[in-house]
Design a protein around this motif. Structure first.
Motif, short mmCIF file in Angstrom:
data_model
loop_
_atom_site.label_atom_id
_atom_site.label_comp_id
_atom_site.label_asym_id
_atom_site.label_seq_id
_atom_site.Cartn_x
_atom_site.Cartn_y
_atom_site.Cartn_z
N ASP A 8 45.67 40.75 81.26
CA ASP A 8 44.85 40.06 82.25
C ASP A 8 43.39 40.54 82.22
OD1 ASP A 8 45.76 42.55 83.21
OD2 ASP A 8 45.30 41.97 85.26
N ARG A 9 43.12 41.63 81.48
CA ARG A 9 41.76 42.19 81.43
C ARG A 9 41.13 42.14 80.05
NH1 ARG A 9 41.23 47.70 83.54
NH2 ARG A 9 39.05 47.12 83.52
N LEU A 10 41.91 41.80 79.03
CA LEU A 10 41.39 41.75 77.66
C LEU A 10 41.94 40.51 76.96
CD1 LEU A 10 39.85 43.16 75.29
CD2 LEU A 10 42.03 44.20 74.70
N LEU A 11 41.05 39.67 76.51
CA LEU A 11 41.46 38.46 75.80
C LEU A 11 41.29 38.70 74.30
CD1 LEU A 11 42.24 35.44 75.76
CD2 LEU A 11 39.78 34.94 75.86
N THR A 12 42.36 38.57 73.57
CA THR A 12 42.29 38.58 72.12
C THR A 12 42.22 37.10 71.73
OG1 THR A 12 43.61 40.58 72.01
CG2 THR A 12 43.43 39.30 69.99
N TYR A 13 41.10 36.72 71.14
CA TYR A 13 40.76 35.31 71.02
C TYR A 13 40.27 34.98 69.63
CZ TYR A 13 38.12 31.07 72.20
OH TYR A 13 37.62 29.81 72.26
N ASP A 14 40.74 33.88 69.10
CA ASP A 14 40.27 33.35 67.82
C ASP A 14 39.32 32.20 68.13
OD1 ASP A 14 39.92 32.31 65.28
OD2 ASP A 14 41.99 31.66 65.05
N LEU A 15 38.10 32.24 67.60
CA LEU A 15 37.11 31.21 67.91
C LEU A 15 37.60 29.80 67.64
CD1 LEU A 15 33.83 32.93 66.72
CD2 LEU A 15 34.65 32.60 69.06
N GLY A 16 38.54 29.65 66.76
CA GLY A 16 39.09 28.33 66.47
C GLY A 16 39.93 27.75 67.60
N GLU A 17 40.20 28.54 68.64
CA GLU A 17 41.01 28.07 69.75
C GLU A 17 40.25 27.15 70.70
OE1 GLU A 17 43.58 31.04 71.64
OE2 GLU A 17 42.92 32.40 70.06
N GLY A 18 38.94 27.13 70.62
CA GLY A 18 38.16 26.23 71.46
C GLY A 18 37.96 26.76 72.87
N TRP A 19 37.58 25.85 73.78
CA TRP A 19 37.20 26.22 75.14
C TRP A 19 38.37 26.58 76.06
CZ3 TRP A 19 32.49 27.50 75.73
CH2 TRP A 19 31.43 26.77 75.23
N THR A 20 39.48 25.86 75.98
CA THR A 20 40.50 25.92 77.03
C THR A 20 41.00 27.32 77.30
OG1 THR A 20 41.15 23.65 76.51
CG2 THR A 20 42.70 24.96 77.80
N ARG A 21 41.47 28.01 76.32
CA ARG A 21 42.03 29.35 76.54
C ARG A 21 40.97 30.32 77.04
NH1 ARG A 21 43.91 33.65 72.75
NH2 ARG A 21 45.23 34.93 74.04
N LEU A 22 39.77 30.25 76.50
CA LEU A 22 38.67 31.10 76.92
C LEU A 22 38.31 30.84 78.38
CD1 LEU A 22 36.41 33.15 76.30
CD2 LEU A 22 35.05 31.22 75.46
N CYS A 23 38.14 29.58 78.74
CA CYS A 23 37.77 29.24 80.11
C CYS A 23 38.89 29.58 81.10
CB CYS A 23 37.41 27.76 80.20
SG CYS A 23 35.85 27.38 79.34
N ASP A 24 40.14 29.39 80.70
CA ASP A 24 41.27 29.79 81.56
C ASP A 24 41.21 31.28 81.85
OD1 ASP A 24 42.21 27.21 81.66
OD2 ASP A 24 43.86 27.56 80.25
N PHE A 25 40.95 32.08 80.82
CA PHE A 25 40.88 33.53 80.98
C PHE A 25 39.73 33.92 81.91
CE2 PHE A 25 39.35 37.73 79.68
CZ PHE A 25 40.51 38.48 79.84
N LEU A 26 38.58 33.25 81.75
CA LEU A 26 37.40 33.57 82.55
C LEU A 26 37.44 32.95 83.94
CD1 LEU A 26 34.68 33.15 79.79
CD2 LEU A 26 35.58 35.29 80.73
N GLY A 27 38.37 32.03 84.15
CA GLY A 27 38.48 31.38 85.45
C GLY A 27 37.37 30.38 85.71
N CYS A 28 36.93 29.70 84.66
CA CYS A 28 35.86 28.71 84.83
C CYS A 28 36.30 27.37 84.23
CB CYS A 28 34.57 29.19 84.19
SG CYS A 28 34.66 29.46 82.43
N ASP A 29 35.54 26.34 84.56
CA ASP A 29 35.83 25.00 84.06
C ASP A 29 35.50 24.89 82.58
OD1 ASP A 29 36.57 24.20 86.61
OD2 ASP A 29 34.55 23.51 87.10
N VAL A 30 36.22 24.04 81.90
CA VAL A 30 35.95 23.75 80.49
C VAL A 30 34.70 22.87 80.43
CG1 VAL A 30 36.82 22.59 78.42
CG2 VAL A 30 38.37 23.94 79.84
N PRO A 31 33.69 23.24 79.64
CA PRO A 31 32.47 22.43 79.55
C PRO A 31 32.76 21.04 79.00
CG PRO A 31 32.13 24.59 78.57
CD PRO A 31 33.60 24.46 78.86
#
Length: 61
Positions: A8-31
């Motif tokens: 819940d405090r560290l996102l292991t993220y592949d840039l190819g995943e796009g906005w959704t997973r990143l924005c969900d983790f950050l608690g913000c809307d998808v641009p």
């Protein structure tokens, strides 16, 4: 890093995943704009030119 922080405090993220997973983790809307995918030399040079102009007090080009 992964052992020191919970999922819940560290996102292991592949840039190819796009906005959704990143924005969900950050608690913000998808641009409404597409996820940036460019890694071209032309785009890099264009960005640097804009930053140089801003550093010198000018308008972005």
């Amino acid at each position: 890093m992964q052992a020191a922080f919970g999922p819940d405090r560290l996102l292991t993220y592949d840039l190819g995943e796009g906005w959704t997973r990143l924005c969900d983790f950050l608690g913000c809307d998808v641009p409404d704009e597409p996820f940036p995918r460019s890694n071209e030399a032309h785009d890099f040079m264009e960005t640097n030119a804009r930053l140089d102009s801003l550093r010198r007090g000018g308008e972005p080009v």
